[in-house]
Design a protein around this motif. Sequence first.
Motif, PDB file in Angstrom:
ATOM      1  N   ARG A  30      -6.078  -6.448   4.379  1.00 28.44           N
ATOM      2  CA  ARG A  30      -4.533  -5.701   4.631  1.00 28.44           C
ATOM      3  C   ARG A  30      -3.962  -6.518   5.681  1.00 28.44           C
ATOM      4  O   ARG A  30      -4.192  -6.944   6.713  1.00 28.44           O
ATOM      5  CB  ARG A  30      -5.018  -4.200   5.209  1.00 28.44           C
ATOM      6  CG  ARG A  30      -3.748  -3.523   5.326  1.00 28.44           C
ATOM      7  CD  ARG A  30      -4.321  -1.927   5.769  1.00 28.44           C
ATOM      8  NE  ARG A  30      -4.290  -1.419   4.382  1.00 28.44           N
ATOM      9  CZ  ARG A  30      -4.398  -0.082   4.255  1.00 28.44           C
ATOM     10  NH1 ARG A  30      -4.748   0.830   5.102  1.00 28.44           N
ATOM     11  NH2 ARG A  30      -4.378   0.497   3.061  1.00 28.44           N
TER      12      ARG A  30
ATOM     13  N   ASP B 297      -1.726  -5.108   0.749  1.00 26.78           N
ATOM     14  CA  ASP B 297      -3.030  -4.855   0.476  1.00 26.78           C
ATOM     15  C   ASP B 297      -3.696  -5.958  -0.748  1.00 26.78           C
ATOM     16  O   ASP B 297      -2.959  -6.028  -1.731  1.00 26.78           O
ATOM     17  CB  ASP B 297      -3.536  -3.507  -0.160  1.00 26.78           C
ATOM     18  CG  ASP B 297      -3.473  -2.554   1.214  1.00 26.78           C
ATOM     19  OD1 ASP B 297      -3.551  -3.068   2.423  1.00 26.78           O
ATOM     20  OD2 ASP B 297      -3.490  -1.301   1.021  1.00 26.78           O
TER      21      ASP B 297
ATOM     22  N   GLY C 171       0.775  -1.071  -0.033  1.00 22.27           N
ATOM     23  CA  GLY C 171       0.123   0.008   0.169  1.00 22.27           C
ATOM     24  C   GLY C 171       0.740   1.222   0.018  1.00 22.27           C
ATOM     25  O   GLY C 171       2.005   1.360   0.355  1.00 22.27           O
TER      26      GLY C 171
ATOM     27  N   PHE D 118     -10.686  -4.540   1.043  1.00 19.59           N
ATOM     28  CA  PHE D 118      -9.135  -5.091   1.117  1.00 19.59           C
ATOM     29  C   PHE D 118      -9.062  -5.908   2.416  1.00 19.59           C
ATOM     30  O   PHE D 118      -9.538  -5.817   3.256  1.00 19.59           O
ATOM     31  CB  PHE D 118      -8.263  -3.781   1.366  1.00 19.59           C
ATOM     32  CG  PHE D 118      -8.443  -2.839  -0.067  1.00 19.59           C
ATOM     33  CD1 PHE D 118      -7.468  -3.043  -0.912  1.00 19.59           C
ATOM     34  CD2 PHE D 118      -9.139  -1.698   0.102  1.00 19.59           C
ATOM     35  CE1 PHE D 118      -7.393  -1.863  -2.201  1.00 19.59           C
ATOM     36  CE2 PHE D 118      -9.048  -0.804  -0.995  1.00 19.59           C
ATOM     37  CZ  PHE D 118      -8.393  -1.042  -1.996  1.00 19.59           C
TER      38      PHE D 118
END
Length: 137
Positions: free
Chosen positions: A54, A41, A30, A52
């Motif tokens: 993450r 991500d 990211g 997303f």
Amino acid sequence: MVPLDSKVEERIYPLYILEELLKPEGYVIGANWDYENGYFDLKIDDKGAYYFLRVPFYAVAGSLDYPGVTVRLEKPFLLAHEYESGNDQDSRNGAIQGAFNQFQTPTNPDADVPQEYIEVGKSLVQKLEELILPSDQ
């Protein structure tokens, strides 16, 4: 934000190894990283909001701008950003600024994550574990 338990938490890896394993699966680092921490991500969907998975990581040996940095993975989580559709209604900066900054800020940067995406996220975390953990785990 929805935290997801994972066996990858607290595991330490060379960042380049993680990149080799995760980027072919669609993960990107990211844009909001600094010298000490960042995120992998994986975009799940963009219907009505951006969803997303993450995976946060922190430098434990070196800094993220240094080749060979080693990182520790933290608890993965699901994230949803809702955006206003159409033209930016808050365009106070004029045409010149708009030519350079075409992206809207989220109307809700921490939107609720529907249950269906939570189930998808759990499945993606399981696949993440299969990708990066030794087979005896």
